[in-house]
Every structure is written in C-alpha cells, then in structure tokens.
Motif scaffolding. Structure first.
Motif, mmCIF file in Angstrom:
data_model
loop_
_atom_site.group_PDB
_atom_site.id
_atom_site.type_symbol
_atom_site.label_atom_id
_atom_site.label_comp_id
_atom_site.label_asym_id
_atom_site.label_seq_id
_atom_site.Cartn_x
_atom_site.Cartn_y
_atom_site.Cartn_z
ATOM 1 N N CYS A 66 0.843 -1.197 0.000
ATOM 2 C CA CYS A 66 0.000 0.000 0.000
ATOM 3 C C CYS A 66 0.882 1.254 0.000
ATOM 4 O O CYS A 66 1.743 1.400 0.858
ATOM 5 C CB CYS A 66 -0.906 -0.010 1.227
ATOM 6 N N SER A 68 0.308 4.056 0.964
ATOM 7 C CA SER A 68 0.116 4.890 2.150
ATOM 8 C C SER A 68 0.734 4.277 3.404
ATOM 9 O O SER A 68 1.479 4.923 4.113
ATOM 10 C CB SER A 68 -1.375 5.136 2.349
ATOM 11 N N CYS A 69 0.428 3.004 3.677
ATOM 12 C CA CYS A 69 0.883 2.415 4.950
ATOM 13 C C CYS A 69 1.902 1.297 4.743
ATOM 14 O O CYS A 69 2.391 0.743 5.716
ATOM 15 C CB CYS A 69 -0.318 1.889 5.736
ATOM 16 N N CYS A 84 -4.763 0.682 0.330
ATOM 17 C CA CYS A 84 -5.416 -0.544 0.803
ATOM 18 C C CYS A 84 -6.762 -0.208 1.460
ATOM 19 O O CYS A 84 -7.059 0.956 1.725
ATOM 20 C CB CYS A 84 -4.499 -1.281 1.781
ATOM 21 N N CYS A 87 -6.624 1.888 4.661
ATOM 22 C CA CYS A 87 -6.341 3.311 4.470
ATOM 23 C C CYS A 87 -7.552 4.040 3.892
ATOM 24 O O CYS A 87 -7.839 5.168 4.267
ATOM 25 C CB CYS A 87 -5.147 3.490 3.541
#
Ligand SMILES: [Zn+2]
Length: 162
Positions: A66, A68-69, A84, A87
């Motif tokens: 992902c 973002s994370c 994902c 998120c």
C-alpha cells in the motif's frame, strides 16, 4: 468514518487487483508496477511497490505494498492514490481527495493563531507577545510537519513518489 471500509462503500472505488498482473510478474521479478491514470479530472503517474512471498507449493506470490501504509495487500482501491482498504476507510482515505486544501486550511489556522501572515511562503514568524514558549514551540512544530506534508502531497500530485 469507520476504521475499515465496508464492502458497499468500497465498491464506489476503482479496484486494482494484483492478479491482473500475474502473467507479467511471473516472467520477471519487478520491484514495482508503474500506473498512469486519470481520476476525477486529475492525472496520476507513479509506481506501486511490490512484495514477494514464497508459496507453500512452490513459486512465489506477489502483493501490492500500500503506497500509504506499506502493508501487503492483494487489492488496492482508488481514492486519488491507490491505497489498501484500511487506508481508504481510515482518516487518510477521506483526506486523499483534497489533501493539499486540507493541509493549507490547517496551516492557515496555525498561522492565524500565531499572528503570522497567511501563506507558507512567508516562513516562520516571531513568537507573539504573551504566548507561552511551549505553546509556541508546539505550534511551530505542527506547522513544520504540515509544511512537509504539503510538499509531499505536491510531489504525489506530480507523480514523483516511488
Ligand atoms: Zn494502506
């Protein structure tokens, strides 16, 4: 906002399944998949990183990381960037649509509180008379973190993340 998006609101987002790339990923080992698309009038171009795990029955399995994370997932959902399901359901998901506007609003609120001129181009100002040193430090610190995020969000828009 729920912590994890439900199936019904996830269906509003375009999906990107790792299985779609299976053929091209088995032929050679790749670090990431370049994506180019337009979402709600904005153009996106960046690379999504991959992770590989060995299967019990031989071979390998690919996963998205992902953006973002960096958690492993087999499906990403588009909310501007592809992220994902955790998120997209979380706080970040709601901010993805207009990340820069939100950040600027928060920055302006801090600048107003400090009595600084609006706009990050004016930089860090003086501590206002009567404001506690620790309050000032906390606000400056927050201001710096938000400024860094504005730059990151600008880079994301330009497709410079990898
Ligand atoms: Zn995520």
């Amino acid at each position: 906002m729920p912590a994890i998006a439900t199936a019904s609101n996830l269906s509003n987002h375009p999906k990107l399944k790792i299985s779609r790339y299976r053929d091209q990923l088995t032929r050679k080992r790749v670090e990431g998949v370049q994506v180019d698309y337009e979402y709600r009038g904005k153009k996106y171009s960046y690379s999504i990183r991959l992770s590989r795990t060995a299967c019990n029955y031989g071979g390998n399995r690919n996963w998205w990381l992902c953006p973002s994370c960096t958690k492993r997932t087999s499906v990403l959902y588009c909310a501007g960037l592809y992220v994902c399901r955790h998120c997209i359901g979380g706080k970040y998901g709601s901010q993805l649509e207009q990340p820069i506007d939100n950040l600027f609003r928060r920055l302006d609120r801090i600048r107003t509180r400090l009595g600084w001129q609006d706009g990050i181009a004016h930089g860090i100002g003086e501590r206002p008379k009567g404001m506690h040193r620790s309050t000032y430090d906390r606000l400056v610190n927050e201001h710096e973190q938000l400024t860094a995020k504005v730059w990151q969000a600008s880079l994301d828009k330009l497709g410079c993340t990898s």
